[in-house]
Design a protein around this motif. Structure first.
Motif, short mmCIF file in Angstrom:
data_model
loop_
_atom_site.label_atom_id
_atom_site.label_comp_id
_atom_site.label_asym_id
_atom_site.label_seq_id
_atom_site.Cartn_x
_atom_site.Cartn_y
_atom_site.Cartn_z
N UNK A 25 5.64 -3.07 -10.63
CA UNK A 25 5.27 -3.25 -9.23
C UNK A 25 4.35 -2.10 -8.82
N UNK A 26 3.27 -2.41 -8.13
CA UNK A 26 2.33 -1.37 -7.71
C UNK A 26 3.04 -0.33 -6.86
N UNK A 27 4.03 -0.78 -6.07
CA UNK A 27 4.76 0.14 -5.20
C UNK A 27 6.08 0.55 -5.84
N UNK A 79 0.80 -1.22 0.00
CA UNK A 79 0.00 0.00 0.00
C UNK A 79 0.83 1.27 0.00
N UNK A 80 2.16 1.14 0.02
CA UNK A 80 3.01 2.33 0.03
C UNK A 80 3.01 2.98 -1.35
N UNK A 129 9.72 -7.45 -0.10
CA UNK A 129 9.03 -7.92 1.09
C UNK A 129 7.56 -8.07 0.76
N UNK A 130 6.98 -9.21 1.19
CA UNK A 130 5.61 -9.54 0.78
C UNK A 130 4.71 -9.70 1.99
N UNK A 131 3.53 -9.11 1.92
CA UNK A 131 2.45 -9.49 2.85
C UNK A 131 1.19 -9.63 2.01
N UNK A 132 0.04 -9.74 2.68
CA UNK A 132 -1.21 -10.00 1.97
C UNK A 132 -1.50 -8.94 0.90
N UNK A 133 -1.02 -7.73 1.14
CA UNK A 133 -1.39 -6.62 0.26
C UNK A 133 -0.50 -6.54 -0.98
N UNK A 134 0.65 -7.18 -0.95
CA UNK A 134 1.52 -7.11 -2.11
C UNK A 134 2.99 -7.02 -1.74
N UNK A 135 3.78 -6.41 -2.64
CA UNK A 135 5.23 -6.39 -2.50
C UNK A 135 5.73 -4.96 -2.40
N UNK A 136 6.87 -4.79 -1.70
CA UNK A 136 7.59 -3.53 -1.78
C UNK A 136 9.08 -3.85 -1.68
N UNK A 137 9.87 -3.07 -2.39
CA UNK A 137 11.32 -3.30 -2.35
C UNK A 137 11.92 -2.64 -1.11
N UNK A 138 12.77 -3.43 -0.43
CA UNK A 138 13.51 -2.91 0.72
C UNK A 138 14.99 -2.90 0.36
N UNK A 140 7.35 -2.51 8.66
CA UNK A 140 6.64 -3.49 7.86
C UNK A 140 6.92 -4.89 8.39
N UNK A 141 5.94 -5.77 8.26
CA UNK A 141 6.15 -7.18 8.59
C UNK A 141 5.76 -8.02 7.37
N UNK A 142 6.52 -9.07 7.13
CA UNK A 142 6.15 -9.90 6.00
C UNK A 142 7.18 -10.98 5.73
N UNK A 143 7.12 -11.49 4.52
CA UNK A 143 7.99 -12.59 4.12
C UNK A 143 8.94 -12.14 3.01
N UNK A 144 10.16 -12.70 3.01
CA UNK A 144 11.12 -12.38 1.96
C UNK A 144 10.67 -13.08 0.68
N UNK A 145 10.24 -12.28 -0.29
CA UNK A 145 9.73 -12.83 -1.54
C UNK A 145 10.91 -13.21 -2.44
N UNK A 146 11.77 -12.23 -2.70
CA UNK A 146 12.99 -12.50 -3.47
C UNK A 146 14.12 -11.67 -2.87
N UNK A 147 15.34 -12.07 -3.18
CA UNK A 147 16.51 -11.41 -2.62
C UNK A 147 17.50 -11.15 -3.75
N UNK A 148 18.03 -9.96 -3.81
CA UNK A 148 19.05 -9.63 -4.81
C UNK A 148 20.23 -9.02 -4.07
N UNK A 149 21.29 -9.83 -3.90
CA UNK A 149 22.44 -9.43 -3.10
C UNK A 149 23.57 -8.98 -4.01
N UNK A 150 23.85 -7.67 -4.01
CA UNK A 150 24.92 -7.15 -4.87
C UNK A 150 26.24 -7.04 -4.13
#
Length: 596
Positions: free
Chosen positions: A88-90, A8-9, A38-47, A20-30
């Motif tokens: 991505x919506x966010x 929703x951000x 980061x994923x929760x019921x509402x969707x994804x946002x990049x951290x 924010x609380x949620x699950x690690x959807x994907x990880x990109x380690x540079x």
RNA sequence: GCCCCAGUGGAGCAGUCAGGAGUGCUCAUCUCCCUGUCAAGGAGAAGGCCGCCAGUUCAAAUCUGGUCUGGGGCGCCA
């Protein structure tokens, strides 16, 4: 524990501090900088974890892996130009992480929650809690909630009351097989789980509750299909002082409300069609009117034919009908043979195909046709050059309907005849009311007349005197809603008059004693002032499946059963201890499982 | 009860028709490198009862029979 939801951000949140609380959807380690979605019921946002923001958080992010459950405290920032992600919506923002808390690490999941392809369904069901994390299933569950919520709001506003009915009730031998529950207190006796709350809701009407609805589980111990589960959810509804038009009106307005609330679509008025018309045009009582290819009767064309299969069918009082598959006159012999086999497996004696070509009719039986018949076939079928006509003849018209009706649906699917439409397009939703069902169907095996709906279905006045003379001509006050070829709901105006009820039971060959034993409680209730009443019961799982664009109701049920009625997650059904059986006065006659 | 389809490293597939060493692809996993990616990228590694049982064959993922599991359908589902 959290201030916002991930999905929703927006750019408007830029600069604010969030947790924010949620699950690690994907990880990109540079190496120097790490991103996670980061994923929760509402969707994804990049951290973003960067040493320039927080050395500790960046170091802590090192151990993150897919599906870790975490809390992130950070600040929302508009993304640098060129790094916006339009997919991505966010995607216009990201969260710069100041602190990371790992609530739970996760083992590598048995399938990828962020995956895109299909996964074998048994595996999905065994790990359904992970499957439900996937966007597709999450959306289906949220849509299911939206639909059910809209239904409740509609009926509440219309003055209906939601009341529960018993799950432990009495077995009624007609209809589907019951799921039985043994009684501990009454040795040898059983409850049955309800196939539907039919009799209870009629009792509510006798009680004067007037307008009732319930969203309720029902149970039928029959074999499963893509649109059938042993336990399923019905929207059960009943009203007093109404006739057919009233129930149709409320129900249609309800569906329109639900589609508007859940899908944002303004539905057209529903088409109304009699059962007879549906069978004649589509061969089924749940017509898919999104495409043409309707059935055509060839009885007149071949009235004087010498072609043996057609002659025999017509002489037996049967039918010769066809469907026309546009542009497939050149179908290969192998595919044609497969079609013939398919027709046979559906119960036809065979299938006659006829390609319309520039040189004439291409068909194995062309030599048996007269010139008039050739011309008549093409004309009546409405075929043009290049079309393939598929003809079924049988002494039983029911077989002709069944085979052509099934082939019509299957061929439309196979040859892409159903136009692709957006869910927002009202044309995507072909609701059809089916009315004027016959009351009875003849049961060959048992040599008696059975109800098509149920024994309490009203009789159309003008046909009531056929009850004693010609049951096949009695028309019922039953109605169905179909949508895109699926039966969504069945209902009827009920009999509230004892005399009429007795006439119907008598036509069914049910004696007074038998009727008393089976559903005497309902008949007795009708002695005390039963109002005219009727209702309908749409299947929630099917509604949600169609609304979600699914072809299988398991996709909209949180924990469904497999085709053999098992649950790979819990292992149900499972053996129980002898002690449990003994308490219930039961002993199994099943063969002992093989010892390993 | 019957018909059809599928089963190959953790996931999804190809290979099966026309038998020749577990042969290949994408993703995931592990190690290392990497400060702007977003289905990240690069280098390397590990991971297999080809569902199971039998048969044919010098040789079976591949052919045959059976069986189990999953899926679609017929019957069944007032």
């Amino acid at each position: 524990m959290r201030t916002h939801r991930c999905g929703e951000l927006t750019a408007a949140d830029a600069g604010s501090s969030v947790t924010l609380c949620g699950w690690v959807h994907t990880r990109r380690d540079h190496g120097g900088v790490t991103f996670i979605d980061l994923r929760d019921r509402s969707g994804l946002v990049q951290v973003v974890f960067s040493p320039e923001i927080s050395l500790a958080a960046h170091a802590a992010a090192e151990e993150l892996r897919g599906e870790f459950c975490v809390q992130v405290q950070g600040s929302v920032a508009a993304r640098r130009s060129g790094t916006v992600n339009p997919r991505l919506a966010t995607g216009e923002v990201e969260v710069a992480a100041h602190e990371l808390t790992v609530f739970s690490r996760a083992e590598t999941p048995p399938f990828q929650v962020d995956g895109h392809g299909e996964i074998e369904e048994t595996l999905r069901l065994r790990y359904r809690y992970l499957d439900l994390r996937r966007e597709h299933m999450r959306d289906n569950m949220l849509l299911r909630h939206k639909i059910i919520s809209a239904i409740r709001r509609f009926f509440d506003a219309e003055g209906f009351v939601e009341i529960e009915t018993p799950m432990l009730t009495r077995s009624t031998p007609e209809g589907a097989r019951d799921y039985l529950v043994p009684s501990r207190v009454h040795p040898g006796d059983f409850y049955a789980l309800p196939q539907s709350p039919q009799l209870f809701k009629q009792l509510f009407m006798v009680s004067g509750l007037d307008r009732y609805y319930q969203i309720v589980k029902c149970f039928r111990d029959e074999d499963l299909r893509a649109d059938r589960q042993p336990e399923f959810t019905q929207l059960d509804m009943e009203m007093s002082f109404v006739d057919i038009a009233d129930v149709l009106d409320v129900t249609e307005r309800m569906f329109k409300f639900v589609w508007r609330e859940a899908l944002g679509v303004a539905l057209d008025d529903f088409v109304r069609m009699t059962y007879g018309e549906s069978m004649e045009r589509f061969g089924v009582d749940k017509p898919d009117t999104r495409f043409g290819m309707e059935l055509t009767d060839l009885g007149d064309v071949f009235a004087g034919t010498e072609a043996r299969v057609f002659r025999a069918a017509l002489d037996d009082g049967g039918a010769v009908k066809c469907v026309t598959l546009a542009g497939r006159a050149d179908m290969g012999r192998k595919d044609l043979d497969a079609l013939v086999d398919e027709a046979k497996s559906l119960g036809a004696g065979g299938l006659v195909w006829a390609g319309v070509t520039a040189e004439g009719i291409r068909s194995p039986v062309d030599k048996f046709f007269s010139d008039d018949e050739r011309a008549g076939l093409v004309k009546v079928a409405g075929a043009e050059e290049g079309d393939l006509i598929l003809i079924v003849a049988d002494g039983d018209p029911g077989v002709v309907y069944k085979v052509l009706g099934a082939l019509r649906n299957r061929l439309a699917d196979r040859h892409g005849l159903i136009p692709e439409r957006a869910k927002s397009d009202p044309e995507a939703w072909k609701f059809v009311w089916i009315t004027d069902f016959p009351w009875f169907e003849y049961n060959e095996a048992e040599g008696r007349w059975d109800p098509i709906h149920h024994p309490f279905t009203g009789v159309v006045e003008a046909t009531k005197d056929y009850l004693e003379t010609d049951p096949g001509r009695v028309v019922s006050k039953a109605y169905d809603i179909t949508l895109n070829g699926w039966e969504l709901a069945s209902g009827s105006i009920r009999i509230h008059d004892r005399v009429m009820q007795e006439r119907v039971l008598s036509a069914l060959g049910i004696s007074d004693e038998e009727a008393q034993a089976r559903f005497g409680f309902l008949l007795n209730a009708f002695r005390y002032g039963a109002p005219p009443h009727g209702g309908i019961a749409p299947g929630i799982d099917r509604i949600v499946a169609l609304a979600a664009g699914e072809s299988n109701i398991r996709e909209v049920i949180a924990f469904p059963k497999t085709q053999s009625a098992t649950d790979p997650l819990t292992g149900a059904p499972a053996p129980v201890d002898d002690a449990q059986l003994k308490l219930l006065h039961l002993r199994s006659t099943a063969p002992a499982p093989p010892e390993n």
